[in-house]
Scaffold this active site. Structure first.
Site, PDB file in Angstrom:
ATOM      1  N   GLU A 133       0.861  -1.177   0.000  1.00  0.00           N
ATOM      2  CA  GLU A 133       0.000   0.000   0.000  1.00  0.00           C
ATOM      3  C   GLU A 133       0.896   1.224   0.000  1.00  0.00           C
ATOM      4  OE1 GLU A 133      -4.092  -1.636   2.148  1.00  0.00           O
ATOM      5  OE2 GLU A 133      -2.859  -0.164   3.214  1.00  0.00           O
ATOM      6  N   ASP A 180      -5.461   9.949   9.896  1.00  0.00           N
ATOM      7  CA  ASP A 180      -4.149   9.468  10.306  1.00  0.00           C
ATOM      8  C   ASP A 180      -3.672  10.108  11.599  1.00  0.00           C
ATOM      9  OD1 ASP A 180      -3.137   7.586   8.234  1.00  0.00           O
ATOM     10  OD2 ASP A 180      -3.657   9.267   6.926  1.00  0.00           O
TER      11      ASP A 180
END
Ligand SMILES: Cc1ncc(COP(=O)(O)O)c(C=O)c1O
Lengths: 267, 404
Positions: free
Chosen positions: A49, A60
């Site tokens: 990824e 995040d």
């Protein structure tokens, strides 16, 4: 067949769990990314990824926020990310690459142009964190036309009705977010994850991969017992941060972390 | 039926305003947003809920707020009559409290013991801390570190009210970063936390419900215009950050085609300099941030660009999705007022009417100042005086070279 489907078919045959590392493209600088991807594969990665850096990574935690900042200091853009994937593909035609990030850079690039160039560069799937299937009706057909798979998230808060919708739209694998929180968060309840995955298996044949909260061999192995794949991000990205000033040390540092997970998974 | 009637039927079932709006969030939040939408849609038409909301607005906020004829200033400008919708007189000093009262009722019904908010100027943070104090809810407010500095008084006010103010050091250290951090908190604590968003942005259903709670401003202004002017005004003017005070004033007039509307964005140093916070005026590209699609200031790589404004409350690179649509269909004209003109308007209203406006609201005044002389004295402009200027005294003093 798409590289992702191929990879999972092979893993299933071998009875192995997929190991899926995440790094941010352009971190610590664009020139390193393709090399780091090769290092990840050497250490046992089955799928990579690759994060597309964004100025406002809302899902995040601090570790990946800082990775985005480092990449953006070098003005890493989608065209650069495609170039990194092309460079990686010159040495590796097999390992699937999934771009992961936020919708705005794709929106700005143009959906159709993005789909064409991503596929041409050798990308296999795309996960836009802030694009649930309900908002994907414009983008998903364009991906399909280019052979790109749309990967979606399922969370502990996802209702069964929603999970069914997501399973209908999802391709490649489902990314099960193991906990309520942002990337890099600490604790993960493997039993609860296992129960949720059991529920999802009634809805879909897609491989179920688990991310968030996997930081070492032990947590990888524990999750690996209930999932088809484990996804690891912040534990790798924090190694990149540690050695950002001596980037030549990063490949070995990543290999140590990922190699330990590979061993634990295969034990 | 007028040509703008369709605008009153939005958003659609998926929270879209034409191509804008929507629910672009990571999956963990989808459930909470669905729940909130369901709860709001069932309460919206519940007379008991409306009665409770109206009672709080009357006895706690002090509504209705007056519509004041600024005669002296109007004479000086030498054109249309200027009327000020006095949201500055609300409890806590801005329109923001209309929304927090409404969302607090929803929070109470949800049974969640904790609320969070993002804030720029601190007005929404104060309004949230206020309702949290009243309901005995734990309250955390995210505020960009730069805004914590610019709006010290409001920071201490929130502290006195029992809220915790969390400075956000990431990114540009302003409102957008505060919203990122609030969303990260919410995704982590979604089970026990209600997120009180402060403007008509964010994922569906927030743009809709923040609009509805602020629409009391426009409903009152419409009635007051009919009573005090004898007819509807010719023009409405309001500043636009995320767009909640403007949406609140405009929405009840949307079908009144003869009422021209002006949304005034933060011109900063000038839209042409790039140092501004005026995505609509500048014709910023379409983008997705904080859960909705809208006009969004971003560079060609899709990275959100830094904004600039003298006023913390307007320092935001996006704008509510309903405004984006209203620009496209031409219902509202969006313009910008630059920092220097804003300060001039701030001083002028203070000196001529004895009313000190918030720097945000002074953007609307700055445009009224441009507009009024182009109109006749028998024409009328209603300006949303969205908040009072007490919080900005330190900022203006600093510009004047005065330190305390
Ligand atoms: C007094 C005042 N007016 C306007 C605004 C801008 O917000 P909005 O555009 O949502 O009305 C703020 C925000 O802090 C404010 O405090």
């Amino acid at each position: 067949m798409n590289r992702i489907d191929q990879r999972f078919a092979a893993l299933k045959e071998q009875g192995r769990t997929a190991l899926i590392p995440y790094i941010t493209a352009g971190d610590p600088a664009p020139a390193h990314t393709a090399g780091l991807m090769h290092a990840l594969v050497e250490a046992g990665a089955d799928i990579i990824e690759l994060g597309v850096p964004f100025s406002d990574p809302m899902a995040d935690g601090p570790v990946i926020q800082k990775a985005c900042e480092r990449a953006l200091r070098h003005h890493t853009r989608l065209t650069d990310v495609f170039e990194m994937v092309r460079e990686f593909r010159r040495g590796d035609a097999e390992t699937p690459v999934v771009l992961m990030g936020y919708l705005n850079p794709i929106e700005r690039f143009g959906y159709e142009r993005f789909a064409e160039q991503a596929a041409a560069a050798g990308v296999d799937g795309v996960l836009a964190v802030d694009m649930p299937p309900e908002e994907a009706d414009e983008l998903a057909p364009l991906f399909k036309a280019q052979g790109l798979q749309s990967i979606f998230l399922v969370a502990p808060t996802t209702s069964r009705a929603r999970a069914a919708t997501i399973c209908d739209h999802g391709e490649g694998y489902l990314y099960y977010v193991s906990l309520k929180g942002v990337t890099g968060a600490a604790s993960l309840d493997v039993e609860a994850v296992g129960r949720q995955l059991d529920g999802l298996r009634e809805l879909t044949q897609l491989p179920l991969c688990v991310g968030f909260g996997i930081r070492d061999g032990a947590s990888a192995a524990a999750v690996g017992r209930v999932a088809d794949g484990v996804i690891v991000g912040s534990a790798l990205v924090s190694r990149i941060a540690e050695h950002a000033e001596q980037p030549e040390r990063i490949p070995d540092a990543l290999k140590r972390v990922l190699g330990e997970m590979r061993q634990a998974l295969d034990a | 039926m007028t040509k703008f009637s369709d605008l009153t039927r939005l958003p659609d079932a998926r929270g879209h305003f034409g191509p804008y709006g929507g629910r672009f969030v990571s999956e963990t939040l989808s459930f909470a947003l669905e729940e909130l939408e369901k709860a709001y849609l069932s309460l919206r038409d519940d007379p008991a809920f409306q009665a409770e909301f109206d009672r709080d607005l009357a006895t706690y906020v002090g509504r209705p707020s007056p519509l004041y004829h600024a005669e002296r200033w109007s004479r000086q400008l030498g054109g249309a009559q200027i009327w000020l919708k006095r949201e500055d007189l609300n409890h806590t000093g801005a329109h923001k409290v209309n929304n927090t009262i409404g969302q607090a009722l929803l929070a109470k019904k949800s049974g969640k013991p904790r609320v969070i908010a993002e804030t720029g100027a601190g007005q929404h943070g104060v309004a949230t801390a206020t309702v949290a104090a009243r309901l005995g809810l734990q309250c955390d407010v995210y505020m960009g570190a730069e805004d914590v500095e610019r709006q010290k008084l409001n920071v201490y006010r929130m502290h006195l009210l029992g809220a915790r103010v969390i400075p956000v050091e990431s990114g540009s250290r302003t409102l957008k970063d505060a919203m990122n951090e609030a969303l990260r908190d919410w995704v982590t604590n979604v089970d026990d936390t209600f997120y009180i968003i402060g403007t008509v942005a964010g994922p569906h259903p927030y743009p809709m419900l923040v609009r509805d709670f602020n629409a009391v401003v426009g409903r009152e202004a419409r009635e007051q215009s009919l009573a005090q002017i004898g007819r509807l005004p010719d023009a409405l003017v309001a500043c636009v950050g995320g767009g909640s005070n403007a949406m609140g004033l405009f929405y009840p007039f949307v079908e009144d085609e003869d009422v021209t509307m002006y949304g005034v964005e933060a011109g900063g140093d000038g839209v042409e300099t790039g140092r501004h916070a005026a995505p609509l005026t500048a014709g910023a590209p379409r983008g997705v941030l904080h859960g909705n699609r809208t006009y969004l200031m971003s560079d060609e790589g899709g990275q959100v660009t830094d904004t600039h404004s003298i006023s913390a409350g307007l320092d935001y690179p996006g704008v509510g999705p309903e405004h984006a649509l209203w620009k496209d269909v031409g219902r509202v004209q969006y313009v910008a007022a630059n920092d220097d003109k804003v300060l001039e308007a701030f001083r002028e209203l203070t000196r001529m009417e004895g009313i000190m406006p918030a720097l945000e609201s002074a953007h609307a005044l700055a445009h009224a100042k441009v507009l009024a002389p182009t109109m006749r004295p028998d024409q009328h402009i209603v300006v949303n005086l969205s908040g009072r200027g007490d919080k900005d005294i330190l900022t203006v003093a600093k510009i004047d070279g005065v330190e305390f």
